[in-house]
Scaffold this motif. Structure first.
Motif, PDB file in Angstrom:
ATOM      1  N   GLU A  43     -22.826 -27.031  15.112  1.00  0.00           N
ATOM      2  CA  GLU A  43     -24.243 -27.452  15.037  1.00  0.00           C
ATOM      3  C   GLU A  43     -24.349 -28.880  14.512  1.00  0.00           C
ATOM      4  O   GLU A  43     -25.163 -29.666  14.993  1.00  0.00           O
ATOM      5  N   GLN A  44     -23.524 -29.217  13.547  1.00  0.00           N
ATOM      6  CA  GLN A  44     -23.530 -30.579  13.005  1.00  0.00           C
ATOM      7  C   GLN A  44     -23.064 -31.600  14.037  1.00  0.00           C
ATOM      8  O   GLN A  44     -23.386 -32.782  13.941  1.00  0.00           O
ATOM      9  N   ALA A  45     -22.290 -31.117  15.012  1.00  0.00           N
ATOM     10  CA  ALA A  45     -21.790 -32.016  16.064  1.00  0.00           C
ATOM     11  C   ALA A  45     -22.714 -32.014  17.283  1.00  0.00           C
ATOM     12  O   ALA A  45     -22.388 -32.601  18.311  1.00  0.00           O
ATOM     13  N   GLY A  46     -23.865 -31.331  17.163  1.00  0.00           N
ATOM     14  CA  GLY A  46     -24.831 -31.327  18.268  1.00  0.00           C
ATOM     15  C   GLY A  46     -24.661 -30.164  19.233  1.00  0.00           C
ATOM     16  O   GLY A  46     -25.351 -30.096  20.251  1.00  0.00           O
ATOM     17  N   GLY A  47     -23.767 -29.252  18.941  1.00  0.00           N
ATOM     18  CA  GLY A  47     -23.544 -28.091  19.807  1.00  0.00           C
ATOM     19  C   GLY A  47     -24.304 -26.881  19.315  1.00  0.00           C
ATOM     20  O   GLY A  47     -25.245 -26.998  18.512  1.00  0.00           O
ATOM     21  N   LYS A  48     -23.889 -25.711  19.769  1.00  0.00           N
ATOM     22  CA  LYS A  48     -24.641 -24.492  19.476  1.00  0.00           C
ATOM     23  C   LYS A  48     -23.703 -23.307  19.317  1.00  0.00           C
ATOM     24  O   LYS A  48     -22.615 -23.282  19.919  1.00  0.00           O
ATOM     25  N   SER A  49     -24.147 -22.325  18.541  1.00  0.00           N
ATOM     26  CA  SER A  49     -23.341 -21.130  18.326  1.00  0.00           C
ATOM     27  C   SER A  49     -24.243 -19.910  18.288  1.00  0.00           C
ATOM     28  O   SER A  49     -25.268 -19.921  17.617  1.00  0.00           O
ATOM     29  N   SER A  50     -23.836 -18.854  18.994  1.00  0.00           N
ATOM     30  CA  SER A  50     -24.707 -17.703  19.163  1.00  0.00           C
ATOM     31  C   SER A  50     -23.894 -16.415  19.184  1.00  0.00           C
ATOM     32  O   SER A  50     -22.714 -16.413  19.548  1.00  0.00           O
ATOM     33  N   THR A  51     -24.543 -15.321  18.791  1.00  0.00           N
ATOM     34  CA  THR A  51     -23.890 -14.014  18.951  1.00  0.00           C
ATOM     35  C   THR A  51     -24.154 -13.492  20.365  1.00  0.00           C
ATOM     36  O   THR A  51     -23.648 -12.450  20.755  1.00  0.00           O
ATOM     37  N   GLY A  52     -24.999 -14.175  21.094  1.00  0.00           N
ATOM     38  CA  GLY A  52     -25.480 -13.702  22.395  1.00  0.00           C
ATOM     39  C   GLY A  52     -26.989 -13.577  22.331  1.00  0.00           C
ATOM     40  O   GLY A  52     -27.699 -13.976  23.230  1.00  0.00           O
ATOM     41  N   ASP A  53     -27.460 -13.043  21.199  1.00  0.00           N
ATOM     42  CA  ASP A  53     -28.916 -12.941  21.073  1.00  0.00           C
ATOM     43  C   ASP A  53     -29.475 -13.581  19.812  1.00  0.00           C
ATOM     44  O   ASP A  53     -30.673 -13.630  19.616  1.00  0.00           O
ATOM     45  N   LYS A  54     -28.591 -14.055  18.903  1.00  0.00           N
ATOM     46  CA  LYS A  54     -29.136 -14.817  17.777  1.00  0.00           C
ATOM     47  C   LYS A  54     -28.156 -15.881  17.278  1.00  0.00           C
ATOM     48  O   LYS A  54     -26.965 -15.848  17.614  1.00  0.00           O
ATOM     49  N   ARG A  55     -28.727 -16.782  16.484  1.00  0.00           N
ATOM     50  CA  ARG A  55     -27.933 -17.866  15.898  1.00  0.00           C
ATOM     51  C   ARG A  55     -26.951 -17.255  14.893  1.00  0.00           C
ATOM     52  O   ARG A  55     -27.385 -16.530  13.978  1.00  0.00           O
ATOM     53  N   VAL A  56     -25.673 -17.551  15.059  1.00  0.00           N
ATOM     54  CA  VAL A  56     -24.647 -16.983  14.172  1.00  0.00           C
ATOM     55  C   VAL A  56     -24.969 -17.286  12.708  1.00  0.00           C
ATOM     56  O   VAL A  56     -24.859 -16.422  11.831  1.00  0.00           O
ATOM     57  N   LEU A  57     -25.381 -18.526  12.436  1.00  0.00           N
ATOM     58  CA  LEU A  57     -25.596 -18.948  11.047  1.00  0.00           C
ATOM     59  C   LEU A  57     -26.718 -18.187  10.335  1.00  0.00           C
ATOM     60  O   LEU A  57     -26.844 -18.267   9.124  1.00  0.00           O
ATOM     61  N   GLU A  58     -27.531 -17.461  11.109  1.00  0.00           N
ATOM     62  CA  GLU A  58     -28.629 -16.716  10.470  1.00  0.00           C
ATOM     63  C   GLU A  58     -28.300 -15.242  10.272  1.00  0.00           C
ATOM     64  O   GLU A  58     -29.115 -14.486   9.737  1.00  0.00           O
ATOM     65  N   VAL A  59     -27.132 -14.823  10.696  1.00  0.00           N
ATOM     66  CA  VAL A  59     -26.759 -13.413  10.520  1.00  0.00           C
ATOM     67  C   VAL A  59     -26.547 -13.155   9.024  1.00  0.00           C
ATOM     68  O   VAL A  59     -25.797 -13.870   8.364  1.00  0.00           O
ATOM     69  N   VAL A  60     -27.208 -12.128   8.514  1.00  0.00           N
ATOM     70  CA  VAL A  60     -27.028 -11.773   7.101  1.00  0.00           C
ATOM     71  C   VAL A  60     -25.858 -10.782   7.009  1.00  0.00           C
ATOM     72  O   VAL A  60     -25.933  -9.682   7.535  1.00  0.00           O
ATOM     73  N   PRO A  61     -24.765 -11.199   6.368  1.00  0.00           N
ATOM     74  CA  PRO A  61     -23.576 -10.339   6.347  1.00  0.00           C
ATOM     75  C   PRO A  61     -23.771  -9.095   5.486  1.00  0.00           C
ATOM     76  O   PRO A  61     -24.464  -9.138   4.474  1.00  0.00           O
ATOM     77  N   GLU A  62     -23.162  -8.019   5.933  1.00  0.00           N
ATOM     78  CA  GLU A  62     -23.218  -6.778   5.155  1.00  0.00           C
ATOM     79  C   GLU A  62     -21.859  -6.433   4.569  1.00  0.00           C
ATOM     80  O   GLU A  62     -21.753  -5.668   3.631  1.00  0.00           O
ATOM     81  N   GLU A  63     -20.824  -6.975   5.182  1.00  0.00           N
ATOM     82  CA  GLU A  63     -19.465  -6.687   4.710  1.00  0.00           C
ATOM     83  C   GLU A  63     -18.653  -7.968   4.700  1.00  0.00           C
ATOM     84  O   GLU A  63     -18.852  -8.850   5.530  1.00  0.00           O
ATOM     85  N   LEU A  64     -17.663  -8.001   3.803  1.00  0.00           N
ATOM     86  CA  LEU A  64     -16.824  -9.183   3.656  1.00  0.00           C
ATOM     87  C   LEU A  64     -16.048  -9.509   4.942  1.00  0.00           C
ATOM     88  O   LEU A  64     -15.926 -10.662   5.332  1.00  0.00           O
ATOM     89  N   HIS A  65     -15.518  -8.487   5.572  1.00  0.00           N
ATOM     90  CA  HIS A  65     -14.669  -8.725   6.743  1.00  0.00           C
ATOM     91  C   HIS A  65     -15.391  -8.401   8.054  1.00  0.00           C
ATOM     92  O   HIS A  65     -14.756  -8.072   9.057  1.00  0.00           O
ATOM     93  N   GLN A  66     -16.699  -8.497   8.006  1.00  0.00           N
ATOM     94  CA  GLN A  66     -17.534  -8.201   9.172  1.00  0.00           C
ATOM     95  C   GLN A  66     -17.130  -9.023  10.408  1.00  0.00           C
ATOM     96  O   GLN A  66     -16.825 -10.202  10.300  1.00  0.00           O
ATOM     97  N   ARG A  67     -17.154  -8.367  11.548  1.00  0.00           N
ATOM     98  CA  ARG A  67     -16.864  -9.062  12.808  1.00  0.00           C
ATOM     99  C   ARG A  67     -18.165  -9.475  13.480  1.00  0.00           C
ATOM    100  O   ARG A  67     -19.218  -8.907  13.200  1.00  0.00           O
TER     101      ARG A  67
END
Ligand code: AHG
Ligand code: MN
Ligand code: MN
Length: 329
Positions: free
Chosen positions: A282-306
């Motif tokens: 994102e800092q380089a002007g690109g994008k990252s997604s899980t397919g339906d949401k921005r990866v950076l906004e995913v709220v983790p529930e587990e340490l080793h979550q996939r």
């Protein structure tokens, strides 16, 4: 800043630009760089281990030969726990977090890492890397696993060290992405790629097509579309995320490790693989997604979550996302 500027000078200059900075972060980052140089040396020597006499499970001192990913893990922990700036660490190689508080003054940061990414490629002399993410420690007395479960948007720094034909350090603190190349003759990382911008659209796609029998329709249809594209996409996939990501960052393109029927949540880890690389892209002007949401906004529930990961040039990722949306409709 001039190409060739040593990383130490670059970091100090960056620190001066932010008067509120205490210098703690710069010091923490410098410790990380020391660990990176040591791991780089060990990775470069990996092919010599048999020749130097450490056959089988034992080395010349009669000690167990450590796997390189475990060695990298231990190296990072040993180097970082004495710095005084961390209150805890989490690693792909450790089920539980390592608490730093208690032993030393409590630090204000948390470090998460994949000590050696692409480790199956070591034996065949293909690039591997270390991926890291730095978070602020939330207030509270004890350090717990929950402290690490912060969405990627809260990262204060993310980066990777790529042990390739050269060793490179690429990182961001939210003010652009900078790349440094290790000059082994002086043991210094020198600025080689200032303010990296990834192309808006690329011609490379990176996915493990061996998994195609497990793919959901969105993946299959999207990849067919890419292959049919008149402009002619090229497939490139080494199997070290960090190397595949780095190539696509510089040249443009898309990397996908989607969820499929075999890996319902994808394969890659959110906290120390997907999040740091998502911050960088994102800092380089690109994008990252899980397919339906921005990866950076995913709220983790587990340490080793996939997490599923679709990452790269903005236009390519947006195009891919349109197929995922179609699948859900
Ligand atoms: P690690 O070596 O840290 O376990 O990570 C391996 C990961 C990643 O580097 C790569 O993109 C992916 O595994 C490759 O997986 P496939 O072999 O399933 O394609
Ligand atoms: Mn990995
Ligand atoms: Mn790993």
């Amino acid at each position: 800043m001039a190409i060739g500027t040593p990383l130490t000078k670059f970091l100090l200059d960056e620190q001066r630009r932010y008067p509120e900075s205490t210098g703690n972060f710069t010091s923490l980052f410098s410790d990380l760089v020391v660990a990176a140089k040591i791991i780089s040396r060990e990775v470069n020597r990996a092919g010599l281990i048999d020749i130097l006499g450490s056959t089988g499970a034992q080395n010349v001192q009669g000690e167990e030969v450590q796997k390189l990913d475990e060695l990298a893990n231990d190296m990072l922990i040993r180097t970082m726990e004495h710095g005084g700036h961390l209150s805890g660490m989490a690693s792909e190689e450790m089920e539980e977090i390592v608490k730093v508080d208690g032993k030393f003054p409590k630090g204000s940061y948390l470090l998460l890492f994949d000590p050696l990414d692409g480790s199956t490629n070591i034996d065949v002399n293909i690039s591997v890397g270390t991926i890291f993410s730095i978070l602020k420690r939330p207030d509270g007395s004890d350090t717990t696993t929950k402290d690490f479960l912060q969405p990627g948007i809260r990262q204060v720094c993310a980066g990777y060290i790529l042990y390739g034909s050269s060793t490179m350090l690429v990182y961001t603190t939210g003010h652009g992405v900078h790349g440094f190349t290790l000059d082994p003759s002086i043991g210094e990382f020198l600025l080689s790629h200032e303010d990296i911008r990834t192309p808006e659209k690329g011609k490379i796609y990176s996915i493990n097509e061996g998994n195609s029998k497990h793919w959901f329709p969105a993946t299959s249809i999207y990849i067919e579309k890419i292959k049919a594209n008149e402009k002619g996409y090229s497939a490139r996939y080494v199997g070290s995320l960090v190397a595949d990501f780095h190539r696509n960052l510089l040249k443009g393109g898309i990397f996908l490790y989607p969820a499929d029927r075999k890996s319902k949540n994808g394969k890659l880890r959110l906290l120390y693989e997907a999040n740091p690389l998502s911050f960088i892209i994102e800092q380089a002007g690109g994008k990252s997604s899980t397919g339906d949401k921005r990866v950076l906004e995913v709220v983790p529930e587990e340490l080793h979550q996939r997490t599923p990961l679709i990452i790269g040039s903005k236009a390519d990722v947006e195009e891919a996302e349109s197929f995922w949306k179609y699948q859900e409709a």
